[in-house]
Design a protein around this motif. Sequence first.
Motif: not given
Length: 751
Positions: A56, A59-60, A63-64, A67, A242
């Motif tokens: 996960d 894949e992100r 985005e991370l 963030q 995350p």
Amino acid sequence: MSSRREKAAHIRRLLETEGASVRANTTMFNENRYEVLDGFDEYEDLRDEAREIKEDAIERIPELIEQVRGSVEANGGEVYLADDAADANAYIEAVCETADAETVVKSKSMTTEELEVNDHLADAGVDTYETDLGEFVIQVADEAPSHLVGPGIHKSRAEIADLFNAEFAPEEPLETAEELTAFARDYLGERICEADVGMTGANFVAADSGTIALVTNEGNARKCAVTPETHIAVGGVEKLVPSVAELAPMIDLIAKSATGQEITQYVSLLTPPTDSPLIDFDDPDTPLSAQTGERSFHLVLVDNGRMAMREDEDLRETLYCIRCGACSNSCANFQHVGGHAFGGETYTGGIATGWEAGIEGTEGAEPGSLSPDSAEFGDLCTGCSRCVNACPVKIDIPWINTVVRDRRNRGAEPNGIETLVDGLVPDEERAGMDLGKRVFGNIGTLAKLGSATAPLSNWLAGSGPARAAMDRWVGIDHRRDLPAFQRETLRRWFANRASVPAQTSVDGEPREAVLFPDTYTNYIEVERGKAAVRTLEVLGVDVELAPVTESGRAPLSQGMVATATSRARETAAALEPFLERDRDIVVIEPSDVAMFRDEYEKLLDDDTAARLAEHSYDVLEYVYGLLENGADLGALQYGVGPVTYHSHCQQRTLGLEVYTEAVLERLGYEVETTEAECCGMAGSFGYKSEYYELSQAVGDSLAAEIEEVDAETGEARQIVASGTSCLEQLGDLLDRPATHPVKLIAPDPNR
């Protein structure tokens, strides 16, 4: 590219100078891991959870990154996303310049090793001190790390004492581990107190809060992070997760997998810049609460090829790595020679191939396109797959090594003889790949020719001129005995033998199977194949022989993926009619069982691969199943006395050795299974001149264990082994031949 002779000399030197220390330390790590995992029922669930978290997060990543940038900046720090090593080093140098830094103290960080931060800062006039004890040792020695977790495991206590005494000239010579540790602690403690900048790695970075997890055993990382005013944390973008919630399974697994600890001595969760007071060591009288000054924090996230790896279907899994080193500890070749042979410019062990392919390509080359020099170490991966079971996030490390090997093969430029050979071999490869690999990858064709011309072929292959030519051009070591081809193949014997009455199982229903006669069984170890046929038939199985002998294992082991895929498709097509008639597939060679159950999912469509995996059985696994369902145990050959059993590497990975043990014990044998997990032969590996001595060193460890058991029991026990390579190696190492278990239990053909 190094010559075979140069590679052999390099490995020989490391076996002599570093092998004993590497062996002792990796053995300790392994034994500790086995012990801590024994009875740890949550292990597999945690591995699945950790795998899902990494999938996960990778894949992100985009985005991370955004963030964590917001989180760190909100905390008062800065985030820099570095494109490559030069970019990262330039930023780090600029931070040091702003801090007017003369010295930097560092905790352990493989990413900064990758970037060569120390060398860059030295060129900029900044002194850098490693504060992890192992890293400090190799910094003083001016050597590269030999292990992801234990960078100095290749050095003994005595060697470290000599090193420190020569470098630092203490008043009293250092000798014991306690003295060495105390000296390093005091020396590095002073460097930490004097430092202008502290630099750490980051085992994990929580994007939602900017929290950094540092997992250590020495406590030096937190000192580097909070003692100087400026803290730089460096990590690859793959370190992002995350939130802190995802850290629990990771931290639980990393200690158990790396060193066999329940948990490391220190787990530090920092959300920098921290609010701990600054320390002025020159002003000890002022209370900490009265100290003034501001902390600064810089998180340097490094790409350096990682985003391209993320888009690479085969290298992507490398980014799941949590740098525990379990793949190295579980690898027999690494255990004997260490990371200075089994490693690249930065990373070591089986997973190193993926890292070096992604980040250490030749200048201007695309990530994943290794130069031959930086990728040769990957040939020490024999595909045994033990590392897959050891990896806490279930990375298919052998497949990564195979893919990179395939890319090397396809990127090589052909010479004259390789161009000539290209027109003579029935494979899917292009001219230019190593001739020795191509020969081993086409062993099925050679065996067919050798059998058809036996015994002349055996005499010719064993002649002095032929052995010299094979050693020079193909790399087959002249010290290794060659197998003898049989004129009558198993398939010819099966076709010409007298008809056998239809077999009936105990429940009256016919049990039908197709026996897969691998290349060795069909052309060389024919008696083994006959024993398998007799065993199955006497237990009520109607046996047919498959019309193919090559699963694709041989070319796959050489990185010939296209050829392996072609062989796999041929095998699947040949076996499909038997599957349609509900025949089970019984396989004698464990590496072929592994092909059917594991590797075919990479080479064939999902349905075909799943169908073959579901209906394929190791021959002793199948015998066990027949006995469990009422087959007559008395039809088999009973034994008396003890046997020492060595299971094939991939058989252990698949958990199949227990069936052989159970069948032999039912037949009256006292079975002692070896603890050594590898014989060192590994198919073609033990034949190759550059690796012959490493192969023998691994085999010697197994032989020593067998001889120790013999000494304890006062008798030379019968040796049993399931794999073709194991049988060859044990036959060379011991004073008696080893036997395949199916030959041991097969009914007497004359009774």
